[in-house]
Design a protein around this motif. Structure first.
Motif, PDB file in Angstrom:
ATOM      1  N   SER A   1      44.618  51.362  30.206  1.00 51.85           N
ATOM      2  CA  SER A   1      45.250  50.698  31.222  1.00 51.85           C
ATOM      3  C   SER A   1      44.686  50.573  32.694  1.00 51.85           C
ATOM      4  O   SER A   1      43.755  51.560  32.665  1.00 51.85           O
ATOM      5  N   TYR A   2      45.004  49.869  33.586  1.00 47.41           N
ATOM      6  CA  TYR A   2      44.254  50.006  35.047  1.00 47.41           C
ATOM      7  C   TYR A   2      44.438  51.307  35.538  1.00 47.41           C
ATOM      8  O   TYR A   2      43.665  51.886  36.188  1.00 47.41           O
ATOM      9  N   SER A   3      45.620  51.711  35.468  1.00 45.03           N
ATOM     10  CA  SER A   3      46.385  52.997  35.937  1.00 45.03           C
ATOM     11  C   SER A   3      45.364  54.032  35.412  1.00 45.03           C
ATOM     12  O   SER A   3      44.983  55.197  36.179  1.00 45.03           O
TER      13      SER A   3
ATOM     14  N   GLN B   1      41.935  54.321  36.581  1.00 45.01           N
ATOM     15  CA  GLN B   1      42.166  54.856  37.927  1.00 45.01           C
ATOM     16  C   GLN B   1      42.039  56.494  37.911  1.00 45.01           C
ATOM     17  O   GLN B   1      41.485  57.027  38.640  1.00 45.01           O
TER      18      GLN B   1
ATOM     19  N   THR C   1      29.920  44.708  35.892  1.00 45.02           N
ATOM     20  CA  THR C   1      30.805  45.093  34.900  1.00 45.02           C
ATOM     21  C   THR C   1      30.150  45.828  33.652  1.00 45.02           C
ATOM     22  O   THR C   1      30.722  46.820  33.181  1.00 45.02           O
TER      23      THR C   1
ATOM     24  N   LEU D   1      36.438  43.980  29.171  1.00 45.78           N
ATOM     25  CA  LEU D   1      36.848  44.225  30.790  1.00 45.78           C
ATOM     26  C   LEU D   1      37.050  42.908  31.387  1.00 45.78           C
ATOM     27  O   LEU D   1      38.018  42.874  32.290  1.00 45.78           O
ATOM     28  N   GLU D   2      36.377  41.978  31.420  1.00 41.84           N
ATOM     29  CA  GLU D   2      36.337  40.713  32.065  1.00 41.84           C
ATOM     30  C   GLU D   2      37.627  39.905  31.591  1.00 41.84           C
ATOM     31  O   GLU D   2      38.150  39.362  32.478  1.00 41.84           O
TER      32      GLU D   2
ATOM     33  N   LYS E   1      40.358  41.172  30.421  1.00 40.90           N
ATOM     34  CA  LYS E   1      41.625  41.940  30.753  1.00 40.90           C
ATOM     35  C   LYS E   1      41.755  42.069  32.050  1.00 40.90           C
ATOM     36  O   LYS E   1      42.926  42.143  32.334  1.00 40.90           O
ATOM     37  N   PHE E   2      40.810  42.221  32.949  1.00 38.47           N
ATOM     38  CA  PHE E   2      41.185  42.659  34.544  1.00 38.47           C
ATOM     39  C   PHE E   2      40.418  41.584  35.425  1.00 38.47           C
ATOM     40  O   PHE E   2      39.486  40.868  34.730  1.00 38.47           O
ATOM     41  N   SER E   3      40.818  41.258  36.443  1.00 37.70           N
ATOM     42  CA  SER E   3      40.289  40.366  37.170  1.00 37.70           C
ATOM     43  C   SER E   3      39.047  40.755  37.896  1.00 37.70           C
ATOM     44  O   SER E   3      38.935  42.142  37.781  1.00 37.70           O
TER      45      SER E   3
ATOM     46  N   GLN F   1      39.485  43.593  40.626  1.00 31.73           N
ATOM     47  CA  GLN F   1      39.997  44.756  39.827  1.00 31.73           C
ATOM     48  C   GLN F   1      38.717  45.436  39.451  1.00 31.73           C
ATOM     49  O   GLN F   1      38.718  46.827  39.616  1.00 31.73           O
ATOM     50  N   ILE F   2      38.022  44.777  38.907  1.00 30.18           N
ATOM     51  CA  ILE F   2      36.729  45.299  38.488  1.00 30.18           C
ATOM     52  C   ILE F   2      35.753  45.916  39.397  1.00 30.18           C
ATOM     53  O   ILE F   2      35.150  47.058  39.441  1.00 30.18           O
TER      54      ILE F   2
END
Length: 736
Positions: free
Chosen positions: A64-66, A69, A151, A179-180, A182-184, A187-188
């Protein structure tokens, strides 16, 4: 009618067959084209299907994005001095996480301009950039290369390594597409700018801004953003703390690209990056030479671990500062200097690999190999002392030619008959050449290898004057072994390693020392070294207490050395140019000796004055005249050398009645065995307990029993170190 129609149909079929036969080429070309189109299209569809499935599976397996991070690459290492104070923190440094809205737009624009101008239009892999790379590959000699998109770089930093393989590049492309998907884009870009490595341990734009400019990334100017964006391509090469000019030139390239792409105005592109005020990096000092040498050893000392660790070292911060100051204050202009200082147990107290780590991090103390000049005579005289010479023995400083080689002394003159001590103190090349020739150049090479020289060693005659290149740390180790009385010394820099919670992962254990030469040889060598400082070429190294050492100068003044010891500390100093050009006026007894003295005055200030042990406690057989050896000689005091130049264990009780290992009690006429009387001599009264030779031998020697037939060949004798008896006259004759 039916029959006529049937004939017409048959004729028409025949014409069609003939028509196909008359134009086979056209029909075959169209056929193969159609087949290629069908098969190619099918393969492309299968490839797209496979690619799509791979992207879907990769996307579903992405964290996940979190989670992304929270992930942090690398390992933090805190390095401590011998007193426990922190001297440097290495590894990743993270600043504050900045959301996309907190990152200045100029920082985003600078990064996109230089790293990925089509970032907002491609799906993760840039097809235009890929096509250009293939075109360049097909039309030129360059290998296939494609600039990675932002990316792709993020995917590599998060999940992959930097191996240049097709497999890694293919997986990088799949992960980029995932990645592209799943995320904006924002965000990337946020992930990338908070995680990309900018050099010096700084990860993320906020850490880089604090490291280089002393403020957080929310206040970055156009010029500062350009400098940071320019680092990604080669963090070490373009680091402003290592090379300001390279960093400024790279920043100007970034500004030019931003202007071309319309991301900044002409006036903004005209800013001067060189006017940016950089933060002084206090961690990039001479201590880094030591950490660069010591920390790679953790790969061997520790099990694989990625948790933060603390490394407790042998480095003395006061001595390190004194060493760096001594080198900078004495090194000739345009030259470099190096210093290694060892405690009596081999602990590295100070290490300087150059005049400025920021300018060049090449460690000349541990990596550079240079000719040691006359400092190499340490091994020549060690071999001579082991072969039986003493400091008082007389030698001749005269012109000599060995295998067509004629060495000359530094001053061009010759002193004639002198003692060994003076020959060493004044670094007489002709005497060293004669000694090396007498004991054997291979023996000198073996001695150097015994004392820790790891580089290739020549056995040509000129080797006695230091023609074989070596390292500063190896030469310092050799002198430290002499200081230790002939016992081996192993340099080390890491005392123990712990986790941040205090769990001990490693502790240094002292190795059992190996005796390299007899103690009387080390004492004799210390005598020579002390004289070289007190009255010889090393007088500039005096510090007001006993010092033993040796200078070294190579031809045309390309290298200058001084190595010596006092109060249990051994220090080696080298100076010269990296390009090996001559340095006017450079000699071992000038700048290197002065740097040695400046450092050692500080290093030994808290240690008691120690007098050197230079009394030669020679074996009794070596001290007494031949005709008296039988009265006091003790076979346990004899030292022997085998064919490889190694010490053989002295004779022990029970190995035979007074015979050396392999000794011949009946040597051929004219030869004399160590520890036995000359023929025709019989000792005075002595008890059986103290008699040094068996009755059988004495009876034969005095004629009481017939000697063996002269035609009978004696058994082979061992190769042994023998010394001529001391001359009874007041003026001993020179050895050569």
């Amino acid at each position: 009618m039916a029959e006529r129609g049937s004939r017409r149909a048959a004729a028409e079929a025949q014409r069609r067959r003939q028509s196909r036969q008359t134009a086979p080429g056209a029909t075959g070309w169209r056929l193969w084209l159609r087949r290629a189109f069908v098969w190619g299209g099918g393969a492309a569809l299968l490839g797209l299907l496979f690619l799509g499935l791979a992207v879907v599976f990769a996307m579903r397996s992405l964290p996940s994005y979190s989670s992304l991070q929270a992930s942090q690459p690398g390992q933090t290492i805190v390095v401590r001095a011998r007193d426990g104070t922190e001297i440097v923190e290495l590894g990743p440094s993270y600043g504050k996480w900045l959301d996309s809205g907190e990152i200045p737009q100029v920082m985003k624009d600078a990064m996109i301009s230089v790293e990925d101008r089509r970032f907002y239009s491609h799906p993760g892999v840039d097809p235009i950039g890929l096509a250009r790379a293939v075109y360049v590959w097909l039309t030129g000699d360059r290998r296939l290369q494609a600039t990675s998109t932002i990316t792709q770089q993020l995917a590599r930093n998060l999940f992959l390594n930097n191996n240049r393989s097709f497999d890694r590049k293919f997986r990088e492309g799949i992960l980029s597409l995932a990645l592209e998907a799943k995320f904006s884009k924002e965000q990337i870009l946020e992930l990338y700018l908070n995680k990309v490595y900018f050099g010096g341990g700084a990860y993320g734009v906020d850490s880089a801004s604090r490291k280089f400019f002393s403020h957080d990334a929310t206040d970055l100017s156009v010029a500062e953003a350009a400098i940071i964006a320019g680092l990604v391509k080669a963090p070490s090469r373009f680091s402003p703390t290592a090379d300001v000019d390279a960093a400024v030139n790279r920043a100007n390239v970034v500004l030019s690209l931003m202007r071309q792409q319309g991301r900044i105005s002409a006036s903004e592109a005209a800013v001067d990056p060189s006017a940016v005020k950089l933060k002084k990096d206090v961690s990039q000092n001479s201590v880094r030479y030591f950490t660069d040498w010591a920390l790679p050893q953790l790969d061997i000392l520790l099990p694989e671990t990625f948790e933060p660790i603390e490394v407790w070292t042998t480095l003395d911060t006061g001595m390190q500062q004194a060493a760096a100051t001594a080198i900078k204050a004495n090194v000739p202009s345009g030259s470099q200097g190096a210093l290694v200082s060892l405690d009596r147990d081999g602990a590295v107290l100070a290490m300087v690999g150059g005049t400025d780590y920021v300018t060049t991090n090449y460690n000349r103390a541990t990596e550079a190999v240079r000719q040691p000049g006359s400092a190499w005579k340490l091994f020549v005289y060690l071999a001579a002392l082991e072969a039986g010479y003493t400091p008082e023995d007389r030698v001749k400083d005269v012109p000599v030619t060995i295998d067509g080689w004629s060495p000359r002394n530094s001053g061009g003159g010759y002193a004639g008959e002198i003692d060994v001590r003076s020959a060493f103190a004044y670094s007489k090349n002709t005497v060293a050449a004669q000694l090396g020739n007498e004991v054997g150049f291979g023996t000198v090479a073996s001695m150097a290898r015994r004392f820790g020289i790891t580089t290739p060693i020549s056995t040509y005659p000129a080797m006695v004057l230091g023609s074989s290149e070596t390292r500063v740390i190896d030469m310092t180790r050799a002198f430290a072994s002499v200081s230790a009385g002939g016992q081996s010394v192993e340099p080390y820099g890491i005392v123990r390693v712990t986790t941040t919670s205090g769990e001990e992962l490693y502790r240094h254990e002292a190795r059992t020392a190996t005796r390299l030469v007899p103690d009387y040889v080390a004492a004799g060598m210390t005598d020579l070294l002390q004289t070289a400082v007190s009255t010889g070429t090393g007088r500039s190294a005096q510090i007001g207490r006993p010092v033993a050492g040796k200078t070294g100068t190579t031809s045309s003044n390309k290298d200058g050395w001084f190595l010596g010891f006092s109060s249990g500390i051994t220090t080696g100093v080298w100076m010269g140019r990296d390009d090996a050009k001559a340095v006017p006026g450079l000699q071992g007894g000038t700048a290197p000796a002065r740097a040695f003295a400046a450092y050692m005055k500080y290093a030994v200030k808290d240690r008691p004055v120690e007098e050197f042990k230079t009394d030669l406690q020679l074996p009794e057989w070596q001290l007494e005249p031949d005709e008296e050896q039988i009265l006091g000689g003790d076979p346990e005091d004899y030292y022997y050398i085998d064919e490889g130049g190694n010490l053989v264990e002295p004779q022990r009780p029970g190995a035979g009645p007074g015979l050396p290992p392999g000794g011949n009690p009946f040597p051929p006429e004219g030869e004399q065995q160590p520890g036995y009387p000359p023929p025709g001599r019989r000792p005075g009264p002595a008890s059986e307990a103290t008699q040094a030779a068996p009755d059988d031998f004495l009876d034969r020697a005095t004629g009481a029993r017939p000697a063996p037939s002269p035609s009978a060949p004696p058994p082979p004798r061992p190769r042994s170190v023998t010394l001529p008896p001391p001359q009874p006259t007041a003026s001993p004759q020179p050895r050569f």
